[in-house]
Design a protein around this motif. Sequence first.
Motif, short mmCIF file in Angstrom:
data_model
loop_
_atom_site.label_atom_id
_atom_site.label_comp_id
_atom_site.label_asym_id
_atom_site.label_seq_id
_atom_site.Cartn_x
_atom_site.Cartn_y
_atom_site.Cartn_z
N GLY A 170 0.98 -1.14 -0.01
CA GLY A 170 -0.17 0.01 -0.24
C GLY A 170 0.64 1.18 -0.08
O GLY A 170 2.03 1.30 0.08
N GLY A 171 0.31 2.42 0.10
CA GLY A 171 0.73 3.72 0.15
C GLY A 171 -0.10 4.70 -0.05
O GLY A 171 -1.33 4.69 0.41
N ILE A 172 0.34 6.08 -0.42
CA ILE A 172 -0.24 7.19 -0.32
C ILE A 172 -0.21 7.80 -1.63
O ILE A 172 1.04 7.87 -2.23
CB ILE A 172 -0.07 8.05 0.78
CG1 ILE A 172 -0.89 9.17 0.86
CG2 ILE A 172 1.49 8.47 0.91
CD1 ILE A 172 -1.15 9.76 2.40
N ALA A 183 2.48 8.99 -6.27
CA ALA A 183 2.44 8.18 -5.14
C ALA A 183 3.80 7.61 -4.23
O ALA A 183 4.74 7.49 -5.08
CB ALA A 183 1.50 6.87 -5.55
N TYR A 184 3.87 7.24 -3.06
CA TYR A 184 4.79 6.57 -2.35
C TYR A 184 4.20 5.40 -1.81
O TYR A 184 3.14 5.22 -1.53
CB TYR A 184 5.38 7.19 -1.41
CG TYR A 184 6.55 6.50 -0.70
CD1 TYR A 184 7.74 6.31 -1.24
CD2 TYR A 184 6.12 5.66 0.73
CE1 TYR A 184 8.62 5.70 -0.37
CE2 TYR A 184 7.11 4.99 1.14
CZ TYR A 184 8.61 4.97 0.57
OH TYR A 184 9.58 4.23 1.35
N GLU A 185 4.89 3.82 -2.18
CA GLU A 185 4.46 2.84 -1.68
C GLU A 185 5.19 1.92 -1.47
O GLU A 185 6.54 2.01 -1.58
CB GLU A 185 3.55 2.11 -3.15
CG GLU A 185 4.50 1.82 -4.27
CD GLU A 185 3.57 1.17 -5.37
OE1 GLU A 185 2.65 1.61 -5.72
OE2 GLU A 185 4.16 0.14 -5.98
N ILE A 186 4.60 0.81 -0.44
CA ILE A 186 5.74 -0.04 -0.30
C ILE A 186 5.07 -1.59 -0.45
O ILE A 186 3.84 -1.77 -0.36
CB ILE A 186 5.90 -0.29 1.53
CG1 ILE A 186 6.59 1.07 1.80
CG2 ILE A 186 6.47 -1.44 1.88
CD1 ILE A 186 6.60 1.11 3.40
N GLY A 187 5.65 -2.35 -1.25
CA GLY A 187 5.28 -3.43 -1.86
C GLY A 187 5.80 -4.97 -1.59
O GLY A 187 7.09 -4.91 -1.59
N PHE A 188 5.42 -5.67 -0.72
CA PHE A 188 6.11 -6.77 -0.17
C PHE A 188 5.67 -8.05 -1.19
O PHE A 188 4.55 -8.03 -1.80
CB PHE A 188 5.39 -7.16 1.20
CG PHE A 188 6.18 -6.39 2.23
CD1 PHE A 188 7.20 -6.59 2.77
CD2 PHE A 188 5.53 -5.31 2.61
CE1 PHE A 188 7.81 -5.70 3.93
CE2 PHE A 188 5.67 -4.52 3.75
CZ PHE A 188 7.04 -4.61 4.38
N ARG A 189 6.62 -9.02 -1.27
CA ARG A 189 6.34 -10.29 -2.11
C ARG A 189 6.50 -11.50 -1.15
O ARG A 189 7.56 -11.76 -0.97
CB ARG A 189 7.32 -10.09 -3.32
CG ARG A 189 6.87 -9.54 -4.67
CD ARG A 189 6.76 -8.14 -4.33
NE ARG A 189 6.35 -7.45 -5.55
CZ ARG A 189 6.19 -6.04 -5.73
NH1 ARG A 189 6.35 -5.20 -4.64
NH2 ARG A 189 5.98 -5.59 -6.95
#
Length: 286
Positions: A170-172, A183-189
């Motif tokens: 997610g992010g903003i 947008a700034y996001e963090i995505g885990f795999r």
Amino acid sequence: MKKILLVGVLFPLFSYAQWNVNLFGGFSNYIGDLQSKTYTTQQSNGSFGAGLQYDLNGHISLLSNLTYGRISAADGYSPKADLRARNLNFESVIDEWNLLAEYNFFDLQEHRLTPYVFAGLAVFHFNPYAYDTTGKKVYLRQLSTEGEGLAQYPGRKPYALTQLSIPFGGGIKFRISDRVVLAYEIGFRKTFTDYLDDVSSTYVDRAILLAARGPEAVEMAYRGNELKGGAGYPPAGTVRGNPKAKDWYYMSGLRVTIALNSSNGMSGMSMHRHHKGVIDCPKKVY
């Protein structure tokens, strides 16, 4: 009658639908036997990507992206003395193609800012490597450092270099203009392998590994003897990694979304807002 109802349901989706281009730049890292922190910028590397986004409405979008990243880690950075004594390290390029569904909590036609979440499915390719004492780049899978593929260890199969992962995060977002969103996001795999770093379970018998794969395999399987005062190759069965915990990788950074023009030359964002009778920036900023 059913057809009319179906058109009535689908028309709002396709009347709003909008194609966008996504551009991503940031950093990548991993969680595994050589990097146990859930999220850290230590030992991180650059990543970038591009893809397409299809907005179904103001809240839901479908995305497909191609992403490149690099992960690496070394025992030398560990706070644990026993891991520093092991002295392993690795690097790997991650090439990923994903399909995602994304949800915006607020409609960016009415708000300038919104948090968002996403999840989906990805196919990725990796190939861990390290550098030997002469500086030569050595790919680790072919060495069977934990006995993968050796007849003496039938339960240890060679790991596939192309696998599936489950991306989520997610992010903003901040809408800069009718056609551009930052947008700034963090995505885990979440992966289904414990070999992103070529480390998983226990050391195999040194003599067996030497006979099957040669001295280079023994050298890269245990590197503690490269340190001053380091111990020799551990006995067979000594813990090398934790097979119960699969490896993860993640990417974090900035994403720019650029809306493409519709067939009449007006972006979907602008069309939607003109239909609502609004032609300037929305008043709500949250």
